[in-house]
Design a protein around this motif. Structure first.
Motif, mmCIF file in Angstrom:
data_model
loop_
_atom_site.group_PDB
_atom_site.id
_atom_site.type_symbol
_atom_site.label_atom_id
_atom_site.label_comp_id
_atom_site.label_asym_id
_atom_site.label_seq_id
_atom_site.Cartn_x
_atom_site.Cartn_y
_atom_site.Cartn_z
ATOM 1 N N GLU A 135 -28.683 39.486 -81.434
ATOM 2 C CA GLU A 135 -28.657 39.295 -82.884
ATOM 3 C C GLU A 135 -29.045 37.857 -83.251
ATOM 4 O O GLU A 135 -29.842 37.621 -84.166
ATOM 5 C CB GLU A 135 -27.270 39.624 -83.441
ATOM 6 N N LEU A 136 -28.464 36.899 -82.525
ATOM 7 C CA LEU A 136 -28.805 35.499 -82.775
ATOM 8 C C LEU A 136 -30.271 35.242 -82.465
ATOM 9 O O LEU A 136 -30.967 34.553 -83.230
ATOM 10 C CB LEU A 136 -27.919 34.587 -81.918
ATOM 11 N N ARG A 137 -30.741 35.806 -81.366
ATOM 12 C CA ARG A 137 -32.145 35.622 -80.978
ATOM 13 C C ARG A 137 -33.078 36.127 -82.065
ATOM 14 O O ARG A 137 -34.059 35.470 -82.430
ATOM 15 C CB ARG A 137 -32.402 36.352 -79.663
ATOM 16 N N GLN A 138 -32.779 37.296 -82.605
ATOM 17 C CA GLN A 138 -33.617 37.863 -83.655
ATOM 18 C C GLN A 138 -33.564 37.008 -84.922
ATOM 19 O O GLN A 138 -34.596 36.758 -85.561
ATOM 20 C CB GLN A 138 -33.176 39.285 -83.969
ATOM 21 N N THR A 139 -32.375 36.532 -85.264
ATOM 22 C CA THR A 139 -32.208 35.741 -86.483
ATOM 23 C C THR A 139 -32.982 34.428 -86.409
ATOM 24 O O THR A 139 -33.713 34.064 -87.337
ATOM 25 C CB THR A 139 -30.719 35.448 -86.725
ATOM 26 N N VAL A 140 -32.839 33.731 -85.298
ATOM 27 C CA VAL A 140 -33.484 32.416 -85.175
ATOM 28 C C VAL A 140 -34.996 32.550 -85.117
ATOM 29 O O VAL A 140 -35.719 31.663 -85.582
ATOM 30 C CB VAL A 140 -32.956 31.688 -83.923
ATOM 31 N N ASN A 141 -35.487 33.650 -84.563
ATOM 32 C CA ASN A 141 -36.935 33.842 -84.418
ATOM 33 C C ASN A 141 -37.578 34.574 -85.590
ATOM 34 O O ASN A 141 -38.797 34.792 -85.578
ATOM 35 C CB ASN A 141 -37.228 34.610 -83.126
ATOM 36 N N ASP A 142 -36.794 34.927 -86.607
ATOM 37 C CA ASP A 142 -37.309 35.723 -87.725
ATOM 38 C C ASP A 142 -38.099 34.834 -88.696
ATOM 39 O O ASP A 142 -37.523 34.167 -89.557
ATOM 40 C CB ASP A 142 -36.149 36.407 -88.453
ATOM 41 N N LYS A 143 -39.411 34.843 -88.564
ATOM 42 C CA LYS A 143 -40.241 33.975 -89.404
ATOM 43 C C LYS A 143 -40.359 34.475 -90.841
ATOM 44 O O LYS A 143 -40.914 33.777 -91.693
ATOM 45 C CB LYS A 143 -41.623 33.813 -88.775
ATOM 46 N N ALA A 144 -39.841 35.664 -91.103
ATOM 47 C CA ALA A 144 -39.836 36.157 -92.475
ATOM 48 C C ALA A 144 -38.719 35.521 -93.291
ATOM 49 O O ALA A 144 -38.736 35.567 -94.521
ATOM 50 C CB ALA A 144 -39.699 37.678 -92.496
ATOM 51 N N SER A 145 -37.748 34.926 -92.615
ATOM 52 C CA SER A 145 -36.638 34.270 -93.318
ATOM 53 C C SER A 145 -36.887 32.777 -93.425
ATOM 54 O O SER A 145 -37.796 32.229 -92.797
ATOM 55 C CB SER A 145 -35.318 34.545 -92.596
ATOM 56 N N SER A 146 -36.076 32.114 -94.211
ATOM 57 C CA SER A 146 -36.263 30.695 -94.503
ATOM 58 C C SER A 146 -36.187 29.828 -93.243
ATOM 59 O O SER A 146 -35.228 29.928 -92.472
ATOM 60 C CB SER A 146 -35.186 30.245 -95.496
ATOM 61 N N LEU A 147 -37.205 28.985 -93.048
ATOM 62 C CA LEU A 147 -37.186 28.054 -91.933
ATOM 63 C C LEU A 147 -36.010 27.092 -92.063
ATOM 64 O O LEU A 147 -35.302 26.827 -91.082
ATOM 65 C CB LEU A 147 -38.496 27.262 -91.887
ATOM 66 N N GLU A 148 -35.789 26.581 -93.273
ATOM 67 C CA GLU A 148 -34.694 25.641 -93.475
ATOM 68 C C GLU A 148 -33.350 26.295 -93.190
ATOM 69 O O GLU A 148 -32.450 25.671 -92.613
ATOM 70 C CB GLU A 148 -34.706 25.104 -94.916
ATOM 71 N N ALA A 173 -37.858 23.333 -82.630
ATOM 72 C CA ALA A 173 -38.080 24.564 -81.866
ATOM 73 C C ALA A 173 -37.987 25.804 -82.744
ATOM 74 O O ALA A 173 -38.612 26.827 -82.451
ATOM 75 C CB ALA A 173 -37.083 24.651 -80.716
ATOM 76 N N VAL A 174 -37.214 25.718 -83.825
ATOM 77 C CA VAL A 174 -37.067 26.863 -84.730
ATOM 78 C C VAL A 174 -38.419 27.259 -85.320
ATOM 79 O O VAL A 174 -38.651 28.443 -85.620
ATOM 80 C CB VAL A 174 -36.058 26.540 -85.848
ATOM 81 N N THR A 175 -39.336 26.310 -85.461
ATOM 82 C CA THR A 175 -40.643 26.643 -86.038
ATOM 83 C C THR A 175 -41.404 27.632 -85.161
ATOM 84 O O THR A 175 -42.267 28.360 -85.656
ATOM 85 C CB THR A 175 -41.508 25.381 -86.235
ATOM 86 N N GLY A 176 -41.099 27.641 -83.857
ATOM 87 C CA GLY A 176 -41.718 28.612 -82.953
ATOM 88 C C GLY A 176 -43.228 28.615 -83.058
ATOM 89 O O GLY A 176 -43.858 29.664 -83.187
ATOM 90 N N ARG A 177 -43.829 27.453 -82.967
ATOM 91 C CA ARG A 177 -45.260 27.337 -83.228
ATOM 92 C C ARG A 177 -46.105 28.115 -82.209
ATOM 93 O O ARG A 177 -47.098 28.741 -82.571
ATOM 94 C CB ARG A 177 -45.677 25.862 -83.235
ATOM 95 N N ASN A 178 -45.759 28.037 -80.954
ATOM 96 C CA ASN A 178 -46.555 28.689 -79.908
ATOM 97 C C ASN A 178 -45.761 29.689 -79.083
ATOM 98 O O ASN A 178 -46.353 30.519 -78.388
ATOM 99 C CB ASN A 178 -47.154 27.629 -78.975
ATOM 100 N N HIS A 179 -44.441 29.584 -79.119
ATOM 101 C CA HIS A 179 -43.577 30.473 -78.340
ATOM 102 C C HIS A 179 -42.321 30.752 -79.157
ATOM 103 O O HIS A 179 -42.090 30.142 -80.204
ATOM 104 C CB HIS A 179 -43.197 29.834 -77.002
ATOM 105 N N GLY A 180 -41.483 31.661 -78.651
ATOM 106 C CA GLY A 180 -40.211 31.923 -79.294
ATOM 107 C C GLY A 180 -39.282 30.718 -79.196
ATOM 108 O O GLY A 180 -39.510 29.790 -78.404
ATOM 109 N N PHE A 181 -38.224 30.733 -79.986
ATOM 110 C CA PHE A 181 -37.287 29.605 -80.059
ATOM 111 C C PHE A 181 -36.741 29.245 -78.689
ATOM 112 O O PHE A 181 -36.766 28.082 -78.264
ATOM 113 C CB PHE A 181 -36.147 29.963 -81.011
ATOM 114 N N GLU A 182 -36.247 30.253 -77.952
ATOM 115 C CA GLU A 182 -35.600 29.972 -76.678
ATOM 116 C C GLU A 182 -36.607 29.451 -75.645
ATOM 117 O O GLU A 182 -36.284 28.571 -74.835
ATOM 118 C CB GLU A 182 -34.857 31.209 -76.148
ATOM 119 N N GLN A 183 -37.830 29.960 -75.683
ATOM 120 C CA GLN A 183 -38.871 29.467 -74.767
ATOM 121 C C GLN A 183 -39.261 28.032 -75.105
ATOM 122 O O GLN A 183 -39.502 27.206 -74.221
ATOM 123 C CB GLN A 183 -40.104 30.364 -74.834
ATOM 124 N N THR A 184 -39.315 27.749 -76.397
ATOM 125 C CA THR A 184 -39.656 26.385 -76.825
ATOM 126 C C THR A 184 -38.576 25.406 -76.409
ATOM 127 O O THR A 184 -38.876 24.292 -75.946
ATOM 128 C CB THR A 184 -39.872 26.343 -78.344
#
Length: 269
Positions: A135-148, A173-184
Protein backbone atom coordinates in the motif's frame (compact mmCIF):
# COMPACT_ATOMS: atom_id res chain seq x y z
CA UNK A 1 25.31 8.67 -20.88
CA UNK A 2 27.57 8.37 -23.91
CA UNK A 3 29.39 10.57 -26.38
CA UNK A 4 28.93 14.30 -26.06
CA UNK A 5 26.48 13.86 -23.17
CA UNK A 6 29.09 11.93 -21.15
CA UNK A 7 31.64 14.70 -21.63
CA UNK A 8 29.12 17.37 -20.63
CA UNK A 9 28.04 15.31 -17.59
CA UNK A 10 31.65 15.23 -16.41
CA UNK A 11 31.78 19.04 -16.67
CA UNK A 12 28.55 19.41 -14.71
CA UNK A 13 29.81 17.09 -11.96
CA UNK A 14 33.06 19.07 -11.82
CA UNK A 15 31.00 22.24 -11.35
CA UNK A 16 29.04 20.51 -8.59
CA UNK A 17 32.25 19.56 -6.79
CA UNK A 18 33.38 23.16 -6.92
CA UNK A 19 30.04 24.53 -5.77
CA UNK A 20 29.90 22.15 -2.80
CA UNK A 21 33.52 22.57 -1.69
CA UNK A 22 33.54 22.19 2.09
CA UNK A 23 30.13 20.51 2.08
CA UNK A 24 28.38 22.66 4.68
CA UNK A 25 25.93 24.21 2.18
CA UNK A 26 25.59 21.06 0.09
CA UNK A 27 21.96 20.34 0.94
CA UNK A 28 20.74 23.84 0.09
CA UNK A 29 22.68 23.89 -3.18
CA UNK A 30 21.49 20.42 -4.13
CA UNK A 31 17.85 21.25 -3.44
CA UNK A 32 18.17 24.35 -5.63
CA UNK A 33 19.49 22.13 -8.43
CA UNK A 34 16.62 19.67 -7.88
CA UNK A 35 14.18 22.57 -8.28
CA UNK A 36 15.65 23.29 -11.71
CA UNK A 37 15.39 19.60 -12.61
CA UNK A 38 11.70 19.78 -11.77
CA UNK A 39 11.29 22.86 -13.96
CA UNK A 40 13.01 21.12 -16.87
CA UNK A 41 10.87 18.01 -16.48
CA UNK A 42 7.77 20.19 -16.63
CA UNK A 43 8.94 22.17 -19.66
CA UNK A 44 9.87 20.09 -22.73
CA UNK A 45 10.41 23.23 -24.82
CA UNK A 46 13.11 24.44 -22.43
CA UNK A 47 14.76 21.00 -22.49
CA UNK A 48 14.87 21.04 -26.28
CA UNK A 49 16.35 24.53 -26.38
CA UNK A 50 19.10 23.63 -23.90
CA UNK A 51 19.99 20.45 -25.80
CA UNK A 52 19.85 22.05 -29.27
CA UNK A 53 23.39 22.05 -30.73
CA UNK A 54 22.40 24.86 -33.09
CA UNK A 55 21.87 27.28 -30.18
CA UNK A 56 24.98 29.12 -29.01
CA UNK A 57 26.25 28.25 -25.52
CA UNK A 58 26.20 31.91 -24.53
CA UNK A 59 22.56 32.23 -25.53
CA UNK A 60 21.59 29.16 -23.48
CA UNK A 61 23.56 30.46 -20.52
CA UNK A 62 21.75 33.80 -20.76
CA UNK A 63 18.41 32.02 -20.92
CA UNK A 64 18.89 29.97 -17.76
CA UNK A 65 20.26 32.97 -15.88
CA UNK A 66 17.24 35.04 -16.88
CA UNK A 67 14.92 32.26 -15.75
CA UNK A 68 16.56 31.20 -12.49
CA UNK A 69 18.69 34.10 -11.19
CA UNK A 70 17.21 35.26 -7.89
CA UNK A 71 15.21 32.05 -7.55
CA UNK A 72 18.14 29.78 -6.71
CA UNK A 73 21.47 30.53 -5.07
CA UNK A 74 24.60 31.48 -6.99
CA UNK A 75 26.37 28.11 -6.49
CA UNK A 76 23.41 26.19 -7.94
CA UNK A 77 23.08 28.71 -10.77
CA UNK A 78 26.72 28.08 -11.72
CA UNK A 79 26.00 24.33 -11.95
CA UNK A 80 22.92 24.96 -14.09
CA UNK A 81 24.89 27.38 -16.27
CA UNK A 82 27.52 24.71 -16.90
CA UNK A 83 24.79 22.28 -17.95
CA UNK A 84 23.21 24.88 -20.23
CA UNK A 85 26.49 25.44 -22.06
CA UNK A 86 27.16 21.73 -22.54
CA UNK A 87 26.45 19.59 -25.59
CA UNK A 88 23.82 16.90 -25.15
CA UNK A 89 22.83 13.94 -27.25
CA UNK A 90 19.21 13.95 -26.02
CA UNK A 91 16.96 16.57 -24.47
CA UNK A 92 16.41 14.52 -21.30
CA UNK A 93 20.16 14.24 -20.67
CA UNK A 94 20.33 17.83 -19.38
CA UNK A 95 17.91 17.16 -16.51
CA UNK A 96 19.42 13.74 -15.80
CA UNK A 97 22.88 15.28 -15.48
CA UNK A 98 21.60 17.99 -13.18
CA UNK A 99 19.87 15.42 -10.98
CA UNK A 100 23.18 13.55 -10.62
CA UNK A 101 24.89 16.82 -9.78
CA UNK A 102 22.24 17.61 -7.18
CA UNK A 103 22.66 14.19 -5.55
CA UNK A 104 26.42 14.58 -5.37
CA UNK A 105 26.10 18.08 -3.97
CA UNK A 106 23.73 16.92 -1.24
CA UNK A 107 26.03 13.99 -0.43
CA UNK A 108 28.93 16.41 -0.03
CA UNK A 109 27.30 17.48 3.23
CA UNK A 110 27.27 13.90 4.52
CA UNK A 111 30.89 13.49 3.46
CA UNK A 112 31.77 16.72 5.26
CA UNK A 113 30.05 15.40 8.41
CA UNK A 114 31.44 11.85 8.12
CA UNK A 115 27.93 10.46 7.64
CA UNK A 116 27.94 8.76 4.24
CA UNK A 117 27.49 5.28 5.74
CA UNK A 118 24.58 6.48 7.87
CA UNK A 119 22.88 7.97 4.83
CA UNK A 120 23.38 4.74 2.86
CA UNK A 121 22.04 2.63 5.76
CA UNK A 122 18.92 4.75 6.19
CA UNK A 123 18.12 4.91 2.48
CA UNK A 124 18.58 1.15 2.07
CA UNK A 125 16.44 0.37 5.10
CA UNK A 126 13.65 2.72 4.02
CA UNK A 127 13.74 1.22 0.52
CA UNK A 128 13.15 -2.23 2.05
CA UNK A 129 10.31 -0.86 4.20
CA UNK A 130 8.57 0.49 1.09
CA UNK A 131 9.07 -2.76 -0.84
CA UNK A 132 7.57 -4.75 2.03
CA UNK A 133 4.42 -2.57 2.25
CA UNK A 134 2.41 -2.77 -1.01
CA UNK A 135 0.00 0.00 0.00
CA UNK A 136 2.80 2.40 0.90
CA UNK A 137 4.70 1.46 -2.25
CA UNK A 138 1.69 2.21 -4.42
CA UNK A 139 0.99 5.50 -2.63
CA UNK A 140 4.52 6.86 -2.89
CA UNK A 141 4.83 5.87 -6.55
CA UNK A 142 1.39 7.17 -7.60
CA UNK A 143 2.21 9.98 -10.03
CA UNK A 144 -1.47 10.80 -10.39
CA UNK A 145 -1.44 12.20 -6.85
CA UNK A 146 0.22 15.35 -5.58
CA UNK A 147 4.02 15.27 -5.61
CA UNK A 148 4.12 17.64 -2.64
CA UNK A 149 1.73 15.40 -0.72
CA UNK A 150 3.83 12.30 -1.38
CA UNK A 151 6.99 14.16 -0.37
CA UNK A 152 5.31 15.28 2.84
CA UNK A 153 4.31 11.67 3.58
CA UNK A 154 7.89 10.48 3.14
CA UNK A 155 9.16 13.29 5.36
CA UNK A 156 6.69 12.31 8.10
CA UNK A 157 7.72 8.66 7.92
CA UNK A 158 11.39 9.60 8.25
CA UNK A 159 10.88 12.25 10.92
CA UNK A 160 13.32 11.68 13.78
CA UNK A 161 15.01 8.83 11.90
CA UNK A 162 16.95 10.67 9.19
CA UNK A 163 19.26 13.66 8.85
CA UNK A 164 18.73 16.50 6.38
CA UNK A 165 20.84 14.81 3.70
CA UNK A 166 18.70 11.67 3.77
CA UNK A 167 15.49 13.70 3.83
CA UNK A 168 16.56 15.78 0.83
CA UNK A 169 17.40 12.66 -1.17
CA UNK A 170 14.20 10.89 -0.14
CA UNK A 171 12.10 13.86 -1.23
CA UNK A 172 13.83 13.91 -4.61
CA UNK A 173 13.38 10.14 -4.99
CA UNK A 174 9.61 10.65 -4.79
CA UNK A 175 9.75 12.28 -8.24
CA UNK A 176 10.65 8.85 -9.64
CA UNK A 177 12.21 10.39 -12.72
CA UNK A 178 13.76 7.21 -14.15
CA UNK A 179 12.82 4.46 -11.69
CA UNK A 180 10.36 3.75 -8.90
CA UNK A 181 10.81 5.41 -5.50
CA UNK A 182 12.38 2.40 -3.81
CA UNK A 183 14.79 1.77 -6.71
CA UNK A 184 15.80 5.42 -6.73
CA UNK A 185 16.49 5.32 -3.00
CA UNK A 186 18.73 2.29 -3.45
CA UNK A 187 20.53 4.07 -6.27
CA UNK A 188 21.18 7.12 -4.09
CA UNK A 189 22.46 4.82 -1.35
CA UNK A 190 24.89 3.30 -3.84
CA UNK A 191 26.01 6.83 -4.78
CA UNK A 192 26.82 7.45 -1.10
CA UNK A 193 28.79 4.20 -0.89
CA UNK A 194 30.78 4.99 -4.03
CA UNK A 195 31.45 8.52 -2.79
CA UNK A 196 32.91 6.99 0.37
CA UNK A 197 35.33 5.04 -1.84
CA UNK A 198 33.82 1.65 -1.10
CA UNK A 199 32.50 -1.30 -3.04
CA UNK A 200 28.94 -2.37 -2.34
CA UNK A 201 28.30 -5.98 -1.40
CA UNK A 202 24.67 -7.07 -1.71
CA UNK A 203 24.33 -9.98 0.70
CA UNK A 204 21.41 -12.40 0.90
CA UNK A 205 21.20 -14.43 4.11
CA UNK A 206 18.65 -16.49 5.99
CA UNK A 207 18.87 -14.15 8.99
CA UNK A 208 20.03 -10.64 9.79
CA UNK A 209 23.78 -10.52 10.35
CA UNK A 210 24.92 -8.81 13.54
CA UNK A 211 27.52 -6.04 13.58
CA UNK A 212 30.45 -8.41 14.20
CA UNK A 213 29.40 -10.72 11.37
CA UNK A 214 29.06 -7.79 8.98
CA UNK A 215 32.45 -6.48 10.00
CA UNK A 216 34.14 -9.84 9.48
CA UNK A 217 32.48 -10.27 6.10
CA UNK A 218 33.42 -6.75 5.05
CA UNK A 219 37.01 -7.39 6.09
CA UNK A 220 37.23 -10.64 4.14
CA UNK A 221 35.77 -9.02 1.03
CA UNK A 222 38.06 -6.01 1.38
CA UNK A 223 41.08 -8.30 1.42
CA UNK A 224 39.81 -10.09 -1.68
CA UNK A 225 38.94 -6.97 -3.70
CA UNK A 226 41.52 -4.53 -2.39
CA UNK A 227 39.00 -1.87 -1.35
CA UNK A 228 36.81 -1.14 1.65
CA UNK A 229 33.42 -2.78 1.33
CA UNK A 230 29.96 -1.69 2.43
CA UNK A 231 27.79 -4.70 3.31
CA UNK A 232 24.05 -4.48 2.70
CA UNK A 233 22.06 -7.49 3.92
CA UNK A 234 18.70 -8.70 2.67
CA UNK A 235 17.06 -11.43 4.74
CA UNK A 236 15.53 -14.30 2.77
CA UNK A 237 14.61 -17.39 4.86
CA UNK A 238 14.29 -19.47 1.69
CA UNK A 239 18.08 -19.63 1.35
CA UNK A 240 17.97 -21.83 4.51
CA UNK A 241 21.60 -21.16 5.48
CA UNK A 242 24.84 -19.68 4.20
CA UNK A 243 25.00 -16.45 2.22
CA UNK A 244 25.10 -15.16 -1.34
CA UNK A 245 27.17 -12.07 -2.16
CA UNK A 246 26.91 -9.90 -5.26
CA UNK A 247 29.91 -7.58 -5.57
CA UNK A 248 31.89 -5.97 -8.39
CA UNK A 249 29.95 -7.86 -11.04
CA UNK A 250 30.56 -11.23 -9.38
CA UNK A 251 28.30 -13.56 -7.41
CA UNK A 252 29.58 -15.71 -4.58
CA UNK A 253 26.86 -18.17 -3.63
CA UNK A 254 27.29 -20.50 -0.68
CA UNK A 255 23.64 -20.78 0.31
CA UNK A 256 22.22 -24.11 1.36
CA UNK A 257 19.35 -23.74 -1.11
CA UNK A 258 21.78 -23.38 -4.01
CA UNK A 259 23.87 -26.36 -2.89
CA UNK A 260 20.71 -28.47 -2.61
CA UNK A 261 19.60 -27.37 -6.09
CA UNK A 262 23.03 -28.28 -7.49
CA UNK A 263 22.85 -31.66 -5.80
CA UNK A 264 19.42 -32.36 -7.28
CA UNK A 265 20.66 -31.45 -10.76
CA UNK A 266 23.63 -33.79 -10.26
CA UNK A 267 21.34 -36.66 -9.32
CA UNK A 268 19.06 -36.05 -12.29
CA UNK A 269 21.82 -35.43 -14.83
Amino acid sequence: MRGVSAASLAQVLDAARGAAAGGAEGVAVGEDVFAVVGALDANPVLRRVLSDPATEAEAKDGLVRSLFAGKIGAPALDIVSTAAQGRWGAARDVADALEQAGVQTVLSRAEHDGGLDTVADTLMEFSRVVVSDPELRQTVNDKASSLEGRQALVARLLEGKADEVTLALARQAVTGRNHGFEQTLAGYAEDAIVRAGRLQALVTAAYELDADEKQRLAGALARKYGREVYVDVTVDPSVIGGIAVDIAGERIDSTVSTRLADARRGLVG
